[in-house]
Design an enzyme around this catalytic site. Sequence first.
Site, mmCIF file in Angstrom:
data_model
loop_
_atom_site.group_PDB
_atom_site.id
_atom_site.type_symbol
_atom_site.label_atom_id
_atom_site.label_comp_id
_atom_site.label_asym_id
_atom_site.label_seq_id
_atom_site.Cartn_x
_atom_site.Cartn_y
_atom_site.Cartn_z
ATOM 1 N N ARG A 240 2.288 10.034 6.482
ATOM 2 C CA ARG A 240 0.933 9.944 5.899
ATOM 3 C C ARG A 240 0.666 8.502 5.464
ATOM 4 N NH1 ARG A 240 1.841 12.629 -0.131
ATOM 5 N NH2 ARG A 240 2.841 10.789 -1.019
ATOM 6 N N GLY A 241 -0.522 8.304 4.891
ATOM 7 C CA GLY A 241 -0.866 7.031 4.235
ATOM 8 C C GLY A 241 -0.636 5.806 5.107
ATOM 9 N N GLY A 313 8.315 4.568 0.456
ATOM 10 C CA GLY A 313 8.372 4.086 -0.921
ATOM 11 C C GLY A 313 8.021 5.195 -1.881
ATOM 12 N N ASN A 322 10.921 4.933 -22.238
ATOM 13 C CA ASN A 322 10.757 6.374 -21.992
ATOM 14 C C ASN A 322 11.256 6.802 -20.616
ATOM 15 O OD1 ASN A 322 9.475 6.924 -24.443
ATOM 16 N ND2 ASN A 322 7.508 6.175 -23.642
ATOM 17 N N ASN A 370 3.800 -4.838 -13.507
ATOM 18 C CA ASN A 370 2.788 -3.840 -13.832
ATOM 19 C C ASN A 370 3.285 -2.948 -14.963
ATOM 20 O OD1 ASN A 370 0.288 -2.716 -13.517
ATOM 21 N ND2 ASN A 370 0.799 -1.554 -11.672
ATOM 22 N N TYR A 376 9.796 0.037 -10.294
ATOM 23 C CA TYR A 376 9.117 -0.215 -9.009
ATOM 24 C C TYR A 376 8.976 -1.720 -8.752
ATOM 25 C CZ TYR A 376 5.290 0.349 -5.538
ATOM 26 O OH TYR A 376 4.495 0.315 -4.418
ATOM 27 N N LYS A 380 10.412 -3.867 -5.688
ATOM 28 C CA LYS A 380 9.502 -4.531 -4.751
ATOM 29 C C LYS A 380 9.661 -6.050 -4.802
ATOM 30 C CE LYS A 380 7.400 -0.933 -2.922
ATOM 31 N NZ LYS A 380 7.702 -0.535 -1.534
HETATM 32 P P1 NAD Z 1 2.757 7.508 0.262
HETATM 33 O O1 NAD Z 1 3.396 8.119 -0.930
HETATM 34 O O2 NAD Z 1 1.497 8.096 0.773
HETATM 35 O O3 NAD Z 1 3.810 7.447 1.474
HETATM 36 C C1 NAD Z 1 5.154 7.111 1.303
HETATM 37 C C2 NAD Z 1 5.971 7.936 2.274
HETATM 38 O O4 NAD Z 1 7.353 7.621 2.079
HETATM 39 C C3 NAD Z 1 5.795 9.433 2.054
HETATM 40 O O5 NAD Z 1 5.396 10.055 3.257
HETATM 41 C C4 NAD Z 1 7.158 9.883 1.584
HETATM 42 O O6 NAD Z 1 7.509 11.200 2.006
HETATM 43 C C5 NAD Z 1 8.067 8.840 2.223
HETATM 44 N N1 NAD Z 1 9.355 8.792 1.538
HETATM 45 C C6 NAD Z 1 9.569 8.756 0.198
HETATM 46 N N2 NAD Z 1 10.894 8.802 -0.052
HETATM 47 C C7 NAD Z 1 11.523 8.869 1.138
HETATM 48 C C8 NAD Z 1 12.872 8.946 1.536
HETATM 49 N N3 NAD Z 1 13.871 8.995 0.621
HETATM 50 N N4 NAD Z 1 13.164 8.993 2.850
HETATM 51 C C9 NAD Z 1 12.191 8.980 3.777
HETATM 52 N N5 NAD Z 1 10.876 8.894 3.469
HETATM 53 C C10 NAD Z 1 10.551 8.856 2.165
HETATM 54 O O7 NAD Z 1 2.575 5.969 -0.087
HETATM 55 P P2 NAD Z 1 1.624 4.850 0.570
HETATM 56 O O8 NAD Z 1 0.531 4.600 -0.385
HETATM 57 O O9 NAD Z 1 1.290 5.164 1.982
HETATM 58 O O10 NAD Z 1 2.620 3.593 0.482
HETATM 59 C C11 NAD Z 1 3.416 3.143 1.565
HETATM 60 C C12 NAD Z 1 4.193 1.925 1.101
HETATM 61 O O11 NAD Z 1 3.294 0.938 0.603
HETATM 62 C C13 NAD Z 1 5.163 2.216 -0.037
HETATM 63 O O12 NAD Z 1 6.333 1.445 0.131
HETATM 64 C C14 NAD Z 1 4.396 1.770 -1.263
HETATM 65 O O13 NAD Z 1 5.262 1.434 -2.327
HETATM 66 C C15 NAD Z 1 3.661 0.566 -0.712
HETATM 67 N N6 NAD Z 1 2.447 0.187 -1.455
HETATM 68 C C16 NAD Z 1 1.346 1.001 -1.494
HETATM 69 C C17 NAD Z 1 0.208 0.594 -2.185
HETATM 70 C C18 NAD Z 1 -1.059 1.423 -2.246
HETATM 71 O O14 NAD Z 1 -2.050 0.975 -2.829
HETATM 72 N N7 NAD Z 1 -1.113 2.606 -1.648
HETATM 73 C C19 NAD Z 1 0.202 -0.638 -2.840
HETATM 74 C C20 NAD Z 1 1.334 -1.433 -2.787
HETATM 75 C C21 NAD Z 1 2.445 -1.021 -2.067
#
Ligand code: NAD
Length: 469
Positions: A240-241, A313, A322, A370, A376, A380
């Site tokens: 996803r995402g 992630g 906490n 943050n 996190y 990162k």
């Molecule tokens: P999301 O939560 O929609 O997708 C993350 C995916 O990683 C999920 O499908 C989850 O199942 C998978 N995942 C988690 N743990 C796992 C594991 N142990 N093994 C295999 N897969 C695993 O998040 P997103 O918003 O699509 O973010 C994607 C990346 O971008 C992440 O690394 C996130 O930290 C980074 N990010 C996102 C944003 C944002 O605004 N959305 C901003 C900065 C960084």
Amino acid sequence: MVDLYMRAINTSLGKTAAKSLGLPSPVRLQRRQRADQPFLSGNALIGAAPGGKAVATLGHILTTSEAHLQHASGADSLGDSSLAGQQFQSLNLIREVYDRFSALVFDATGIENTDQLRALYDFFHPTIRKLGTHGRVLVVGLNPGTCKTTAQAAAQRALEGFVRSLAKEVGNKGATANLIWMAPTSAKQLDSSVRFFLSARSAYVSGQNVSIGRSRLTAQPDRMDLPLAGKFALVTGASRGIGAAIAETLATDGATVIVLDLPATMATLQTVANRVKGHALPCDITDETAPEKIMNFVRKHFPGLDLIVHNAGVTRDKTLGNMPEHFWDITLAVNLAAEENINEALLEQEMIRDNGRIVCVSSISGIAGNFGQTNYATAKCGVIGYVEALAPKLTRHITINAVAPGFIETAMTDAMPLALREAGRRMNSLSQGGLPVDVAETIAWYCHPASTAINGNTVRVCGQSLIGR
Ligand code: NAD
């Protein structure tokens, strides 16, 4: 994930209200519509300080676009353009500038001291107000670390402040400004980066600088519309995402993709795999058998891996006092340790093929910090350090780089409280959140076969967020 404010503000009533109340008025960004879309059209103007080392290459790249090309003349601080007489029409900047520009490209590599920075003013002052909606500013300079004198290093470093400020001034047009710092003899390595920064693919990347080093390899794809044809990719967290968007973009560019995610996501993961005509690999990347499992899967389906994108992630937010220990442990394990373990195994077994790409997904939280995200942000920021440290050790033209997304419209950000979400969306030069595809396009640029001299960079995909450097 619907930005209602953006929708409302782009009606005629909304525009009037925003103007009279002084509210942000984000322009809906233009993104790539189709794979064979020309990287640039409209009017493009190029200029150079005397002694520019990149102007000929930049000119050549621009001639492969669909833009009407002009080169700047008329100011003493600007160099005689070696482009005169080619497909470039001369534009005297002292006289009135009438055209609207889709791109302003400036070769600043010849600037050797503070006085010569005047060329920036002379080129951009008469032209910047004519930069069109969705326009692009691109400045090419020399990496300050490669400069011979203190004065030259200071002047080249100054370009960063200039570009970051200009990016803030043009953001309200949905326009961007970015800086490429090249090594003195690396002009022939500019191609993929110039195309990226001038195109719709970089819609949400602004105020950034990227360093291009030296490489003896100048690889070009056989087909510009399918730059990743014949490449084999693995994307983690792809059900996803952002991960799903990365898989789709790499596939659109011609790669065959393995999408990996937790076993519990298998149904949606398989849907993504079907969509990209790839393979689904259910796997928890923190499992100690994960590297072996991945390698066995790759061996079964592919002759090796060309591209690996560490996107998976998690966040487990709590203030440090906490925070339960499993929040700390899982966040570090998924966002950092798993990438290190998987890369180590793939590199040791030489599973990553020549001119391969490793791309890690960091976050602006890792740059700016943050509240409630010590775990996190540690992970990162560690990703950025890891990329910088591993880059010079890689061989066979393999590179490693990172993207640091800002506020991207995903399920994760949709779960944020409304006030925080609105702040995240508006607190950047483009006054809007990015889309998963913006992160994916940036990753595809790193993965391009011609991006072989881009190594050890972290580029933010954040619309020039006001948070962080
Ligand atoms: P999301 O939560 O929609 O997708 C993350 C995916 O990683 C999920 O499908 C989850 O199942 C998978 N995942 C988690 N743990 C796992 C594991 N142990 N093994 C295999 N897969 C695993 O998040 P997103 O918003 O699509 O973010 C994607 C990346 O971008 C992440 O690394 C996130 O930290 C980074 N990010 C996102 C944003 C944002 O605004 N959305 C901003 C900065 C960084």
